[in-house]
Scaffold this active site. Structure first.
Site, PDB file in Angstrom:
ATOM      1  N   SER A 141     -21.665  68.922  -6.889  1.00 14.05           N
ATOM      2  CA  SER A 141     -22.550  69.783  -7.712  1.00 14.05           C
ATOM      3  C   SER A 141     -22.053  69.639  -9.110  1.00 14.05           C
ATOM      4  CB  SER A 141     -22.953  71.245  -7.265  1.00 14.05           C
ATOM      5  OG  SER A 141     -23.349  71.811  -8.125  1.00 14.05           O
ATOM      6  N   TYR A 154     -18.776  79.509  -4.644  1.00 14.45           N
ATOM      7  CA  TYR A 154     -19.459  78.071  -4.458  1.00 14.45           C
ATOM      8  C   TYR A 154     -19.037  77.102  -5.408  1.00 14.45           C
ATOM      9  CZ  TYR A 154     -23.268  74.990  -4.778  1.00 14.45           C
ATOM     10  OH  TYR A 154     -24.160  73.609  -4.737  1.00 14.45           O
TER      11      TYR A 154
END
Length: 181
Positions: A141, A154
């Site tokens: 990401s 995360y």
């Protein structure tokens, strides 16, 4: 205004009903995970109906024994498998200042988003190296590089996965296995 008040009341009413159904905080987490798994199952079944040749294998990448079982089943059904895509992941909003946060649950994202892909790569790699050409794709990401403060764990897992992918690519550079992110 009135809309905001009514909406807030509806949300609070739903939250209260949901929370009253759960006896402990663990039950809330398990219930949410079950609902998410149900949603994923519905999506997968929809894909299966549309593309009948698609095979669906669900597994828990945070569980090493589930990875072993998945490996055995997939390799048995698809002995020429040559692509592994690691895209399992969860993203949660966490307030690290919350004194009630359960320490054992705090690292759940690490188990799924980082340890899972590492274990999957390790398990499937010997098989992949036997293929004429093979690829491993780790889905990271942009939050690995530009962290979102509300989802610190995360973002850390995606940064870790990026680093792992670079290392894996370097280790496999003289093999038939290509590594992508």
């Amino acid at each position: 205004g009135t809309y905001d008040t009514e909406y807030k009341s509806m949300v609070e009413e739903y939250q209260n009903k949901f929370i009253s159904e759960c006896k402990r905080a663990d039950d809330i987490q398990n219930n949410l995970e079950h609902k998410l798994n149900s949603v994923e199952t519905e999506k997968l079944e929809k894909i299966k109906k549309e593309f009948s040749e698609v095979q669906i294998f669900q597994s828990d990448v945070s569980d090493p024994q589930a990875i072993q079982a998945l490996y055995e089943r997939v390799i048995s059904d698809f002995p020429k498998l040559n692509i592994l895509i690691n895209n399992a992941g969860i993203m949660r909003t966490l307030n690290l200042q919350d004194s009630n946060m359960d320490l054992s649950d705090l690292t759940r994202e690490i188990e799924i988003n980082l340890q899972g892909p590492i274990r999957m790569c390790k398990k499937f790699l010997p098989h992949m190296k036997k293929q004429t050409a093979a690829a491993i794709v780790n889905v990271s990401s942009g939050l690995a590089f530009t962290p979102l403060p509300t989802s610190p764990v995360y973002c850390a897992t995606k940064a870790g996965l990026h680093s792992f992918t670079l290392s894996l690519r370097a280790q496999l550079q003289r093999t038939n296995v290509k590594v992508f992110e």
